[in-house]
Design an enzyme around this catalytic site. Structure first.
Site, short mmCIF file in Angstrom:
data_model
loop_
_atom_site.label_atom_id
_atom_site.label_comp_id
_atom_site.label_asym_id
_atom_site.label_seq_id
_atom_site.Cartn_x
_atom_site.Cartn_y
_atom_site.Cartn_z
N GLU A 1 0.84 -1.19 0.00
CA GLU A 1 0.00 0.00 0.00
C GLU A 1 0.88 1.25 0.00
OE1 GLU A 1 -3.02 0.01 3.00
OE2 GLU A 1 -3.60 2.08 2.61
N GLU B 1 3.96 8.22 7.22
CA GLU B 1 3.80 6.82 7.63
C GLU B 1 4.85 5.88 7.07
OE1 GLU B 1 -0.24 5.44 7.78
OE2 GLU B 1 -1.00 7.49 7.78
N HIS C 1 -8.53 1.18 -0.98
CA HIS C 1 -9.05 1.72 0.28
C HIS C 1 -9.68 3.08 0.03
CE1 HIS C 1 -6.32 -0.64 3.33
NE2 HIS C 1 -7.33 -1.36 2.89
N ARG D 1 -9.79 11.44 6.82
CA ARG D 1 -10.05 10.05 7.23
C ARG D 1 -11.46 9.86 7.79
NH1 ARG D 1 -4.79 6.26 8.21
NH2 ARG D 1 -5.42 5.29 6.28
N GLU E 1 -11.98 2.65 4.83
CA GLU E 1 -11.10 2.63 6.01
C GLU E 1 -11.15 3.98 6.76
OE1 GLU E 1 -6.52 1.09 6.74
OE2 GLU E 1 -6.90 2.46 5.11
MN MN Z 1 -5.33 2.20 3.76
#
Ligand code: MN
Length: 290
Positions: free
Chosen positions: A151, A157, A210, A216, A245
């Site tokens: 991903e 991240e 996703h 988010r 997600e």
């Molecule tokens: Mn994701």
């Protein structure tokens, strides 16, 4: 036909939870897939794994798995003992997934989750070490019938794979039918100049997808262009999994790790979250059926 899923931590503030509860809930709302963190599989007995799989079958739910790889198992590490431990750890996770007849592992599964706190002028050595480790892990994935999906995630991240182009370059170096690419709208919104072009670039290598908003929250609650996103998925003939997600809740391990420092919904009671999950599912199905 696309299958639609949701990530368990839409509801739960800790990574490990009562998986059976969420298998039933996802099915009741109308999802085809429940996705959750793969690490807890290592702590489950074979009996427990098989009972979850049987329940999922009864409910018509496919289980898929994601990873935010613990940096203690970083397969891109310069420390050989960490790398070797990470290869073994990921091979064990793949075997647990096979025990449940699972076919998909995704996430930040190619390096420790988190970005460097040191200066990186050239990341090629980090990527090279990850690729070398992955070539070993992928043999286990091939033996187990599991597709190992990398991903592309945002700069905060990982430093290893931030864009669709980097994901494609990575999987081409692994050269296995059991490796694929996962794109996530939340991450693409940060890293890609064009989300549509990133989806087109991934093309047939796009193995799972996703969805999540710019902050988010659940699709439809932010400012992402869903007409463009779903339109491009249809344009490339994408018939694979679409797993939402969203992380709307502050608190717990999830709030800490995802950096959710305020609640994204006015009401985050379980009933309200259930209603929001049903809304996002209807939203995604409507776009994909247009
Ligand atoms: Mn994701």
């Amino acid at each position: 036909m696309n299958k639609f899923g949701i990530f368990m931590n839409f509801w739960e503030k800790n990574w490990a939870a009562d998986h059976a509860k969420y298998i039933r809930k996802a099915a009741a709302i109308g999802f085809d897939i429940l996705e959750f963190q793969a690490q807890p599989l290592l702590d489950m007995t074979d009996k427990h794994l098989k009972s979850l799989k049987a329940l999922a079958d009864d409910c018509g739910i496919e289980l898929t798995y994601s990873l935010g790889l613990d940096p203690a198992y970083d397969i891109s590490s310069a420390d050989e003992s960490v790398r070797k431990g990470g290869i073994d750890y990921l091979q064990r996770i793949v075997r647990q997934i096979q025990k449940m007849d699972g076919v998909l592992l995704s996430g930040v599964s190619y390096a420790g989750w988190g970005s460097p706190n040191y200066i990186v002028n050239d990341k090629s050595a980090i990527v090279d070490r990850s690729v070398a480790s992955m070539k070993e892990i992928i043999k286990t994935a091939e033996d187990c019938g599991v597709t190992y999906c990398v991903e592309a995630v945002n700069r905060f991240e990982t430093c290893v794979i931030n864009t669709a182009a980097e994901a494609l370059a990575y999987v081409e170096r692994i050269d296995s039918p059991n490796i694929g690419v996962l794109l996530d709208t939340y991450h693409m919104n940060i890293e890609e100049p064009s989300i549509a072009d990133a989806i087109r670039l991934a093309g047939k290598r796009l193995t799972s997808f996703h969805t999540g908003e710019n902050n988010r929250s659940a699709p439809g609650r932010g400012h992402l262009n869903w007409a463009e996103i779903f339109g491009t998925l249809k344009e490339i003939g994408y018939t694979g999994r679409i797993v939402s997600e969203p992380f709307p809740n502050m608190g717990g391990e999830v709030g800490r790790d995802i950096k959710v420092w305020h609640d994204l919904l006015e009401d985050n009671s379980e009933a309200a979250l259930d209603a929001e999950a049903a809304r996002l599912l209807a939203f995604e199905k409507e776009w994909m059926s247009k």
